[in-house]
Design a protein around this motif. Structure first.
Motif, PDB file in Angstrom:
ATOM      1  N   SER A  51       1.168  -1.385  -0.312  1.00 55.00           N
ATOM      2  CA  SER A  51      -0.017   0.245   0.179  1.00 55.00           C
ATOM      3  C   SER A  51       0.749   1.482  -0.178  1.00 55.00           C
ATOM      4  O   SER A  51       1.508   1.204  -0.201  1.00 55.00           O
ATOM      5  CB  SER A  51      -0.599  -0.312   1.639  1.00 55.00           C
ATOM      6  N   LYS A  52       0.261   2.296   0.120  1.00 54.74           N
ATOM      7  CA  LYS A  52       0.871   3.297  -0.050  1.00 54.74           C
ATOM      8  C   LYS A  52       1.138   3.998   0.967  1.00 54.74           C
ATOM      9  O   LYS A  52       2.151   4.883   0.866  1.00 54.74           O
ATOM     10  CB  LYS A  52       0.359   4.786  -1.140  1.00 54.74           C
ATOM     11  N   ASN A  53       1.205   3.770   2.177  1.00 52.97           N
ATOM     12  CA  ASN A  53       1.684   3.808   3.299  1.00 52.97           C
ATOM     13  C   ASN A  53       2.773   3.135   3.509  1.00 52.97           C
ATOM     14  O   ASN A  53       2.690   3.480   5.070  1.00 52.97           O
ATOM     15  CB  ASN A  53       0.396   3.791   4.062  1.00 52.97           C
ATOM     16  N   ILE A  54       2.991   2.175   3.225  1.00 58.00           N
ATOM     17  CA  ILE A  54       4.406   1.875   3.501  1.00 58.00           C
ATOM     18  C   ILE A  54       5.744   2.306   3.953  1.00 58.00           C
ATOM     19  O   ILE A  54       6.009   4.014   3.651  1.00 58.00           O
ATOM     20  CB  ILE A  54       5.226   0.617   2.723  1.00 58.00           C
ATOM     21  N   THR A 101      -0.596  -0.209  -4.891  1.00 57.46           N
ATOM     22  CA  THR A 101      -1.780  -0.582  -4.972  1.00 57.46           C
ATOM     23  C   THR A 101      -2.936   0.065  -4.544  1.00 57.46           C
ATOM     24  O   THR A 101      -2.419   0.386  -3.256  1.00 57.46           O
ATOM     25  CB  THR A 101      -2.165  -2.152  -5.521  1.00 57.46           C
ATOM     26  N   LYS A 102      -3.618   0.330  -5.143  1.00 60.18           N
ATOM     27  CA  LYS A 102      -5.094   1.240  -3.909  1.00 60.18           C
ATOM     28  C   LYS A 102      -5.206   0.643  -2.634  1.00 60.18           C
ATOM     29  O   LYS A 102      -4.952   0.736  -1.914  1.00 60.18           O
ATOM     30  CB  LYS A 102      -6.189   1.478  -4.924  1.00 60.18           C
ATOM     31  N   ASP A 103      -5.364  -0.895  -2.567  1.00 62.02           N
ATOM     32  CA  ASP A 103      -5.715  -1.762  -1.095  1.00 62.02           C
ATOM     33  C   ASP A 103      -3.927  -2.289  -1.188  1.00 62.02           C
ATOM     34  O   ASP A 103      -4.190  -3.004   0.348  1.00 62.02           O
ATOM     35  CB  ASP A 103      -6.803  -2.210  -1.153  1.00 62.02           C
ATOM     36  N   GLY A 104      -2.572  -2.521  -1.780  1.00 61.87           N
ATOM     37  CA  GLY A 104      -1.693  -3.190  -1.012  1.00 61.87           C
ATOM     38  C   GLY A 104      -1.586  -4.555  -1.505  1.00 61.87           C
ATOM     39  O   GLY A 104      -0.592  -5.209  -0.962  1.00 61.87           O
ATOM     40  N   THR A 105      -2.863  -5.239  -2.352  1.00 65.65           N
ATOM     41  CA  THR A 105      -2.799  -6.370  -2.868  1.00 65.65           C
ATOM     42  C   THR A 105      -2.868  -6.517  -4.589  1.00 65.65           C
ATOM     43  O   THR A 105      -2.641  -4.972  -5.061  1.00 65.65           O
ATOM     44  CB  THR A 105      -4.307  -6.788  -2.594  1.00 65.65           C
ATOM     45  N   ARG A 106      -2.169  -7.436  -4.855  1.00 67.71           N
ATOM     46  CA  ARG A 106      -2.408  -7.902  -6.630  1.00 67.71           C
ATOM     47  C   ARG A 106      -3.707  -7.197  -6.959  1.00 67.71           C
ATOM     48  O   ARG A 106      -3.200  -6.864  -8.228  1.00 67.71           O
ATOM     49  CB  ARG A 106      -1.940  -9.416  -6.604  1.00 67.71           C
ATOM     50  N   ASN A 107      -4.939  -7.489  -6.294  1.00 68.60           N
ATOM     51  CA  ASN A 107      -6.163  -8.066  -6.672  1.00 68.60           C
ATOM     52  C   ASN A 107      -6.880  -6.213  -6.285  1.00 68.60           C
ATOM     53  O   ASN A 107      -7.960  -5.919  -5.939  1.00 68.60           O
ATOM     54  CB  ASN A 107      -7.471  -8.563  -6.813  1.00 68.60           C
ATOM     55  N   SER A 108      -5.514  -5.272  -7.164  1.00 68.36           N
ATOM     56  CA  SER A 108      -6.798  -3.563  -6.794  1.00 68.36           C
ATOM     57  C   SER A 108      -5.581  -2.631  -7.517  1.00 68.36           C
ATOM     58  O   SER A 108      -4.521  -3.607  -8.407  1.00 68.36           O
ATOM     59  CB  SER A 108      -5.908  -3.435  -5.462  1.00 68.36           C
ATOM     60  N   LYS A 109      -5.991  -1.975  -8.308  1.00 69.03           N
ATOM     61  CA  LYS A 109      -5.442  -0.812  -9.091  1.00 69.03           C
ATOM     62  C   LYS A 109      -4.006  -0.001  -8.794  1.00 69.03           C
ATOM     63  O   LYS A 109      -4.481  -0.188  -7.459  1.00 69.03           O
ATOM     64  CB  LYS A 109      -6.661   0.267  -9.939  1.00 69.03           C
ATOM     65  N   LEU A 110      -2.934  -0.746 -10.256  1.00 65.40           N
ATOM     66  CA  LEU A 110      -1.946   0.181 -10.059  1.00 65.40           C
ATOM     67  C   LEU A 110      -2.310   1.620  -9.606  1.00 65.40           C
ATOM     68  O   LEU A 110      -2.740   2.344 -10.822  1.00 65.40           O
ATOM     69  CB  LEU A 110      -1.235  -0.179 -11.160  1.00 65.40           C
TER      70      LEU A 110
END
Length: 638
Positions: free
Chosen positions: A244-247, A267-276
């Motif tokens: 996620s962007k908060n790392i 990604t949006k939620d930090g997983t691969r199943n989420s928008k880049l």
């Protein structure tokens, strides 16, 4: 009953590294074991090749000179003042002493028992680091320190867990991306145009499914494993590692290490199943850690805006302070900061060229003059620069000059925003007077040299110390060659230069007091630049010109070259080189301490030891000025 002698030892040692890194209790233990040694002037502490002593030493009062004996000559390597440590070989290398240590004046030193010190300071990483660094700086000849261009990186604490490491990583938004059925050729062209070393592969929903890096193209395409028209899906690394962007910076580094990758997909939620939404690279993590010259240089070269260059250049100030604290040899510090300053100028020029409507019409060279030209610029100073452009036909000269003046205005404005003030006298390439064709510059120097007056001496002394930072280096060499050819046609020019070089009297008055400013806003301050540094800078310039020494601009290196050419004056030139470096280092420390240029010093704020160290550096100034007066027959003129 109190041990008053041990208390005095403790009170002294607690102010100096590495002892100030110890706890109070441990330092008090050491103080009870210290030997107090009185030395008359000329008394040896140890000789070259002597067996190791059981102690290393700290200067309490006076000064200890470290010398290297070379045949019949004795070369001064360093002078240890109060608080300085020496005789570190037993602690580090376990080899016999490499230098002679002699009391330069009546002195008192403390002998610190090695075994006892090691037992008390065991497992103290900061002390070990300080001692290794100090030993390394004393192991090199400070006049000719060329042994290792990597000396810094060995002493910088990498990946230190500070509060800043817990901050959110600064990832790259809008990364390069392509679809899985794109060809490798298409992806490579996109990467090449953008000058970026990776591209992300996404699916129809903009989810990241793979990544291609320069290494993939090298290992899988260049080797013939796959044709260049193959789909990217055949060579991409998959699956990607996402976050996620908060790392935080620290978390990002640990994740890269754990998965052996150099990129994290944000990604949006930090997983691969989420928008880049972005990408975080190993380089971004290093930039966040900051104080590493390689990282700073990469950050400068990658910058697309002036404020990004400024942010990177400001990190160099932190780096500079760290190097000074670690007692890194000044020659190495100058090399690193000069490379950073040159990179700043180069990037400012590249960004400025991109702002112009057209590319430069002809070849040109950007010249750094003054302290940057001599590669002696450590702190932010005002700008001194010039521009040479290729000779053009008379009818094109006006338009060509107008182009480069406009370009130079962009550059000087960027440098001003970065932190380098405009020159008050406008000695900058943005001034048409200092933006000329090669032939015009040759004519300008010829006029200064052959039609000498006070103004010509002032201007030529500034522009003689030029270095090509950007563009065609051959034009700079051509101009230097022309200058030396003209200089050899006259001797009166040297007389004027000599008169200028000795116009500043000794920094000390008749009663050995510092000569302070007598009026103006800096009244009662000592001007270390004009009274101490400039006489050495001017003397070195005059002597290399008269000896036809090309392409050595740095003052310390000039004196070292002169020492090679004139063995009869070797000791004087070596002492001038040492004094210059010591004075520049002192000025820089004062500038960092007071957040200014360090040029004006309030003498009363200095310790007795600092005053003595300054005065010791002044003797070579008087001696070199006497040599100039004799050599250039100035006694007949003045």
């Amino acid at each position: 009953m109190k041990n008053t002698i041990a208390e005095r030892v403790y009170d002294f040692l607690k102010n100096y590294p590495p002892f100030n890194l110890l706890s109070s209790n441990k330092l008090q233990e050491i103080a009870t074991q210290v030997k107090i040694i009185y030395l008359e002037k000329g008394k040896l502490v140890f000789k070259e090749n002597d067996n190791l002593h059981n102690d290393f030493y700290v200067v309490r009062n006076g000064a200890i000179g470290l010398y290297k004996k070379e045949k019949s000559n004795k070369t001064l390597i360093d002078i240890c003042d109060p608080g300085d440590i020496f005789g570190l070989r037993p602690l580090i290398s376990k080899e016999n002493y490499a230098l002679n240590s002699v009391a330069n004046e009546e002195s008192i030193i403390y002998g610190i028992p090695i075994e006892y010190f090691e037992s008390v300071s065991e497992n103290n990483a900061k002390i070990n680091k300080y001692l290794i660094t100090s030993f390394a700086s004393k192991s090199f000849d400070p006049y000719t320190i060329e042994e290792s261009s990597n000396v810094f990186t060995d002493y910088i604490e990498k990946n230190t867990f500070t509060e800043s490491n817990l901050q959110t990583s600064n990832y790259t938004k809008n990364p390069l991306k392509c679809s899985a059925n794109s060809s490798v050729k298409e992806a490579a062209i996109t990467m090449s145009k953008s000058k970026i070393g990776c591209i992300l592969v996404i699916d129809d929903e903009d989810y990241p499914i793979g990544i291609i890096t320069n290494s993939d193209i090298k290992n899988k395409i260049a080797t013939g494993l796959f044709p260049i028209e193959t789909p990217v899906a055949n060579i991409m690394s998959s699956p990607v590692i996402t976050e996620s962007k908060n790392i935080s910076i620290l978390e990002a580094q640990l994740k890269m290490i754990k998965h052996s990758v150099g990129h994290l997909c944000i990604t949006k939620d930090g997983t691969r199943n989420s928008k880049l939404v972005g990408i975080l690279t190993h380089h971004d993590v290093l930039v966040s850690f900051g104080n590493n010259p390689t990282v700073i240089l990469k950050e400068i070269k990658k910058a697309t805006r002036t404020r990004e260059i400024r942010r990177a250049r400001n990190k160099a100030n932190t780096l500079l302070n760290l190097y000074l604290e670690q007692n890194i040899p000044l020659t190495h510090i100058l090399k690193i900061i000069s490379e950073i300053n040159d990179a700043v100028t180069m990037r400012a020029i590249e960004i400025s060229i991109a702002k112009m409507d057209t590319k430069p019409p002809v070849k040109f060279s950007w010249l750094a003059t003054g302290s940057q030209g001599r590669r002696e610029q450590l702190l932010y100073t005002d700008q001194d620069n010039a521009l040479i452009f290729e000779d053009v036909a008379e009818e094109k000269l006006e338009d060509t000059k107008a182009y480069f003046v406009k370009l130079a205005k962009y550059v000087t404005k960027s440098l001003h925003k970065i932190g380098f003030e405009y020159c008050a006298a406008e000695m900058m390439a943005s001034n048409p007077i200092w933006c000329k064709s090669l032939s015009e510059w040759k004519g300008q120097f010829k006029d200064w040299i052959l039609n000498t007056d006070e103004k010509a001496i002032l201007l030529s002394s500034i522009f003689f110390d030029f270095g090509v930072v950007y563009g065609d280096a051959e034009m700079g060499k051509d101009l230097s060659k022309s200058i030396f050819e003209t200089v050899n046609k006259t001797s009166i020019f040297f007389t004027f230069l000599c008169r200028d070089a000795v116009k500043s009297p000794s920094p000390l008055g008749f009663f050995k007091q510092f000569l302070l400013e007598t009026n103006g806003e800096n009244k009662d301050f000592f001007n270390i630049k004009s009274r101490a540094l400039m006489p050495l800078i001017d003397a070195a310039r005059l002597l290399v010109l008269s000896n036809n020494i090309l392409e050595i601009n740095n003052t310390g290196l000039r004196f070292e070259k002169l020492a090679e050419l004139e063995p009869q004056n070797r000791e004087l030139y070596k002492s001038c080189s040492y004094a210059f470096k010591a004075l520049l280092k002192f000025k820089t420390k004062q500038g960092i301490l007071h957040n200014d240029s360090g040029k004006f010093i309030e003498i009363e704020t200095l310790t007795k030891e600092e005053k003595l160290k300054l005065k010791r550096c002044f003797k070579p100034i008087r001696d070199i000025q006497e040599l100039l007066i004799t050599r250039f027959n100035l006694s007949r003129v003045i």
